[in-house]
Design an enzyme around this catalytic site. Sequence first.
Site: not given
Length: 323
Positions: A232-233, A235, A209-212, A181
Amino acid sequence: MTSSASGNDFALAIHGGAGTILRSKMTPEREAAYHAGLRRALDAGRIVLADGGSALNAVTAAVMALEDEPLFNAGRGAVYTSAGKQEMDAAVMDGRDRSAGAVAGICGPRNPILAARAVMEHSGHVLLIGESAMEFCRRQGLAFEEASYFFTEQRWQALQETLAMRQSGADDQDESRKHGTVGAVARDRHGNLAAATSTGGMTAKSPGRVGDSPVFGAGTWADNETCAISATGHGEIFIRYAAAHEIASRMRYTGQTLDQASHGVVIDMLAPAGGSGGIIAVDRAGNVSLPFNCSGMYRGVVRGDGRLLTGIYDEPLIEFQMA
Ligand code: ASP
């Protein structure tokens, strides 16, 4: 690592993803290319801040430079979903008044962070997704690119390897293949904060899919009263633990310093929960904190003295010396 700006000095920190970044898998050329990409992004933001520009414009400029760099998982060089498509998420937040804008699941706008910025400034909403978000971007006149612009052989191969492993029942341990990210946080000369984050998400993620990153309070946060954060990581874990907002809350309600709060969350809360990764953070005094709980995080810092400091592994940042 913490250091602070003084008076009307500015501070900008960036990241290009975190994970299992092993020296043994890195060539000197590749390592140099990462440092160079980070420096270009730092310099893009530094120019804005040195000129008295806003933290908001600085984080936008820095993230655009990282999106343009195919080495990082955002914009050009984004990872692929299990269906072989790219779905990008991005967010920007202004610490002056908590204005915020984000997009999720888009592929087309050359710089997803500009799409997030347009949502913030022109949509009347905070988060737009998919086709409708892209239609909005077209109406806003944002630059679009074909799929070939965003393609990189390395990301495509990473998808094939991950899918093959999945099929054989093997667990993919190589986090560098899995995610990444980019992000930036800044404190400008007027004492205002801003944060921006942009990502392709995780390799072989499920379509939709949606991350953080575009979830405010999870992967992105900015509030002049506390801090600006880009994460970053993994999510899913960052969302479940409201990672960025948790850091801001610890500062607000318990009086912890930026460094105490960010280390407490990244090292003592996210790591035991399986949330591998890291964050970059800056507070109103210009303190910067860059904790991560894995072997490396592509990262950099610049202040008013103009020194471009970058790092990859768990060791002090280094300054690029012109030959
Ligand atoms: N946090 C990103 C996501 O979950 C991926 C990453 O930063 O590595 O989408």
